[in-house]
Design an enzyme around this catalytic site. Structure first.
Site, PDB file in Angstrom:
ATOM      1  N   GLY A 300       0.795  -1.217   0.000  1.00  0.00           N
ATOM      2  CA  GLY A 300       0.000   0.000   0.000  1.00  0.00           C
ATOM      3  C   GLY A 300       0.831   1.273   0.000  1.00  0.00           C
ATOM      4  O   GLY A 300       1.904   1.343  -0.612  1.00  0.00           O
ATOM      5  N   SER A 301       0.348   2.280   0.726  1.00  0.00           N
ATOM      6  CA  SER A 301       0.955   3.613   0.659  1.00  0.00           C
ATOM      7  C   SER A 301       2.338   3.711   1.298  1.00  0.00           C
ATOM      8  O   SER A 301       2.999   4.741   1.153  1.00  0.00           O
ATOM      9  CB  SER A 301       0.018   4.639   1.300  1.00  0.00           C
ATOM     10  OG  SER A 301      -1.160   4.767   0.531  1.00  0.00           O
ATOM     11  N   THR A 302       2.774   2.671   1.997  1.00  0.00           N
ATOM     12  CA  THR A 302       4.165   2.712   2.467  1.00  0.00           C
ATOM     13  C   THR A 302       5.115   2.805   1.271  1.00  0.00           C
ATOM     14  O   THR A 302       6.230   3.318   1.399  1.00  0.00           O
ATOM     15  CB  THR A 302       4.512   1.462   3.312  1.00  0.00           C
ATOM     16  OG1 THR A 302       4.268   0.282   2.543  1.00  0.00           O
ATOM     17  CG2 THR A 302       3.691   1.417   4.589  1.00  0.00           C
ATOM     18  N   LYS A 304       4.813   4.718  -1.184  1.00  0.00           N
ATOM     19  CA  LYS A 304       4.991   6.116  -1.583  1.00  0.00           C
ATOM     20  C   LYS A 304       6.273   6.693  -1.001  1.00  0.00           C
ATOM     21  O   LYS A 304       6.856   7.630  -1.554  1.00  0.00           O
ATOM     22  CB  LYS A 304       3.786   6.942  -1.145  1.00  0.00           C
ATOM     23  CG  LYS A 304       2.511   6.592  -1.895  1.00  0.00           C
ATOM     24  CD  LYS A 304       1.286   7.248  -1.291  1.00  0.00           C
ATOM     25  CE  LYS A 304       0.021   6.773  -1.997  1.00  0.00           C
ATOM     26  NZ  LYS A 304      -1.210   7.205  -1.320  1.00  0.00           N
TER      27      LYS A 304
END
Length: 578
Positions: A300-302, A304
């Site tokens: 997921g957004s980790t 980013k």
């Protein structure tokens, strides 16, 4: 006149016969003397032989009395079963695994008088004994059959009292794990023959211990303990926090790791549900998987964090640049939107704190497909991780990278990695830009420097620390903040694939954190699988569950890790009660 010669002749005859008598006496006396001397010599030699013989026996008995039981055992096949393993200890010397003595029950069927009666008696002590199988073994024509491995002392005593002919015991070693399930996936376990088959137990088996055991060379060896990098105190904290979170958020699984960013040492790592190595049959449950290193997930957004680091390190962006996130992106029939839509132009720090999918996708597009793939490979997210633990999964990625794949991978969709290697890559962003392979054995900072690979510049690393701190102060990571320890981090809320499509109601959440962010020492990464909203809340994003998990781990373990809290502008030290 005539008698004199006769007398003379008689005297002469007498005189003649007297000489032989004297000579025979002398000869007899010499023979007896010689025979007596020989007899005395033989007796002395016999006494000497018996003396030497009993001296050797006595010496051997003394030697055997001083040796261990395993050495003097007359049971040949048991030697291999008795092979010792070195203790496993944590970094502070606490025992994680050790050998204990036990016995196993065997039978010599050719000496069994009545198999039926023998089985009936044995069942009184071992009620779970398989009656049919045991009877078949006792009725066979073989000379040896195992009946039950690794009995308790009480069971051995009770079976001895039965007095069954043809039943005996063989000494063995049994592996004992004092901490139970606390560090199960790191320590691993052994099989019934005391051979390592999982975790670090399997690792040391492959370092020559298995060959030594097969050769019978470890029977009487005092082996030095194997020290691991794990801190049992921190390990206990991590497991406790994960167990509490699973219950609080009704999750199906959870995991966590604490990593030294300068040495690559794994200080703690666990995955729930776990198992007790003292009862390794539990490990066969399909749900008991070491999710931290043997499972791959879209993080997921980790991701980013890595996308923005890539953009800054490429030179195509600087921390003051702005990206237009006003409108969704449509590509390849898919629409990329922001979960927390701002519908405005964002600075790079805002792309990070607002976790903008649009901003991340545009940065990846600017770097390009090959540049993006090369960066993820360079930082270790697309290759199989190298470490001592045998259970390491291979990351997955698209067979053919297209623009849509690069853009979705920028926010954690389409690429699956292990949580442990995500933590390792995160450490590289925080420690000045050096990728250090993880280790479960002690390693100094100097030793780590020899194999470290510079993957991003120190300038980029410094900028990423600022962004990580901003996200905890004013972004989605606020619940990870621990007073005095200056935490930095990034949330990741990934939608799971259900029936071939991403579901917005089934999530895999993560939080990647570092502390203290002004001088990073440790990386903490937690995951929680399919969490439900906490009672009284209507959402289950990572900021609401994964971030508090990190908070609990840092708050409770910082003192064990030697990190001192700092308060106020004067950086004064305050003592806390843990």
């Amino acid at each position: 006149m005539m008698r004199m010669p006769a007398l003379s002749s008689g005297l002469g005859l007498f005189s003649f016969r007297s000489k032989p008598k004297a000579s025979g006496h002398i000869e007899l006396k010499g023979e007896r003397a010689t025979y007596g001397q020989q007899s005395r010599s033989r007796i002395l030699i016999t006494i000497l032989c018996f003396g030497v013989f009993y001296s050797v026996i006595g010496a051997r008995l003394v030697q055997y009395g001083m040796e261990s039981e395993e050495t003097v055992s007359s049971i040949g096949p048991a030697d291999k079963l008795m092979a010792s393993r070195p203790d496993l200890i944590d970094r502070n010397g606490e025992v994680l695994a050790t050998d204990i003595r036990t016995v196993s029950l065997y039978a010599e069927p050719n000496k069994i008088v009545d198999p039926d009666e023998a089985v009936e008696r044995l069942v009184t002590v071992l009620p779970d004994l398989d009656v049919r199988t045991t009877y078949r073994k006792l009725s066979s024509s073989s000379r040896f059959q195992w009946l039950r491995r690794q009995l308790t002392p009480k069971q051995q005593s009770q079976i001895l009292a039965l007095g069954i002919p043809g039943i005996g015991f063989r000494p063995e070693k049994r592996r004992f794990y004092p901490g139970g399930s606390t560090a199960a996936y790191v320590v691993g376990h052994v099989n019934i023959d005391n051979k390592g088959i999982a975790g670090m137990e399997k690792y040391i088996e492959g370092q020559g211990l298995g060959d030594l055991a097969a050769a019978g060379l470890t029977v009487n060896e005092s082996m030095e303990p194997v020290r691991l990098s794990i801190d049992l105190r921190v390990q206990s904290v991590v497991r406790d926090e994960l167990a509490a979170a699973m219950q609080r958020y009704s999750a199906i699984a959870a995991g966590g790791v604490v990593l030294d960013i300068h040495t690559g040492e794994v200080i703690a790592m666990t995955s729930l549900p776990d198992y007790d190595p003292n009862n390794p049959v539990e490990a066969l449950d399909k749900n008991r998987l070491n999710r931290m290193s043997a499972g791959t997930y879209e993080m997921g957004s980790t991701f980013k964090t890595f996308t923005i680091a890539m953009g800054l390190d490429s030179g195509l962006f600087n921390i003051n640049d702005r990206i237009d996130a006003r409108y969704p992106l449509v590509i390849g029939g898919r629409t990329i939107r922001d979960f927390h839509a701002t519908r405005r132009i964002l600075t790079i720090p805002e792309v990070f704190t607002h976790s903008s999918n649009i901003g991340s996708a545009k940065m990846a597009d600017a770097v390009g497909i090959e540049g993006h793939r090369e960066f993820l490979t360079r930082i270790g997210l697309l290759s199989r991780m190298q470490t001592e633990l045998p259970e390491i999964a291979m990351p997955s990625q698209p067979h053919e990278w297209k623009k849509i794949h690069s853009m979705t991978a920028s926010f954690g969709h389409g690429v699956a990695t292990t949580p442990l290697q995500t933590a390792v890559a995160g450490a590289a962003l925080m420690n000045g830009g050096k990728l250090i392979e993880p280790t479960f054995l002690p390693r100094t900072r100097e030793e780590a420097e020899k194999t470290a690979i510079q993957v991003i510049s120190k300038k980029t690393s410094d900028e990423m620390r600022i962004l990580m701190r901003d996200n905890v102060v004013q972004g989605s990571g606020r619940r990870a903040e621990v007073d005095g320890f200056r935490v930095g981090g990034k949330t990741g809320t990934a939608e799971k694939v259900v029936n071939g499509r991403y579901s917005n109601s089934v999530r895999f959440n993560a939080f990647l954190a570092t502390f203290p962010v002004d001088d990073p020492q440790y990386i903490v990464l937690v995951i929680i699988d399919e969490p439900k909203p906490e009672e009284g809340k209507y959402s289950a994003t990572a900021g609401l569950n994964a971030a508090p998990m990190v908070n609990g781990i840092i708050r409770r373990s910082a003192a064990f890790l030697g990190v001192e809290p700092k308060f106020g502008n004067d950086a004064s030290i305050a003592r806390l009660s843990y």
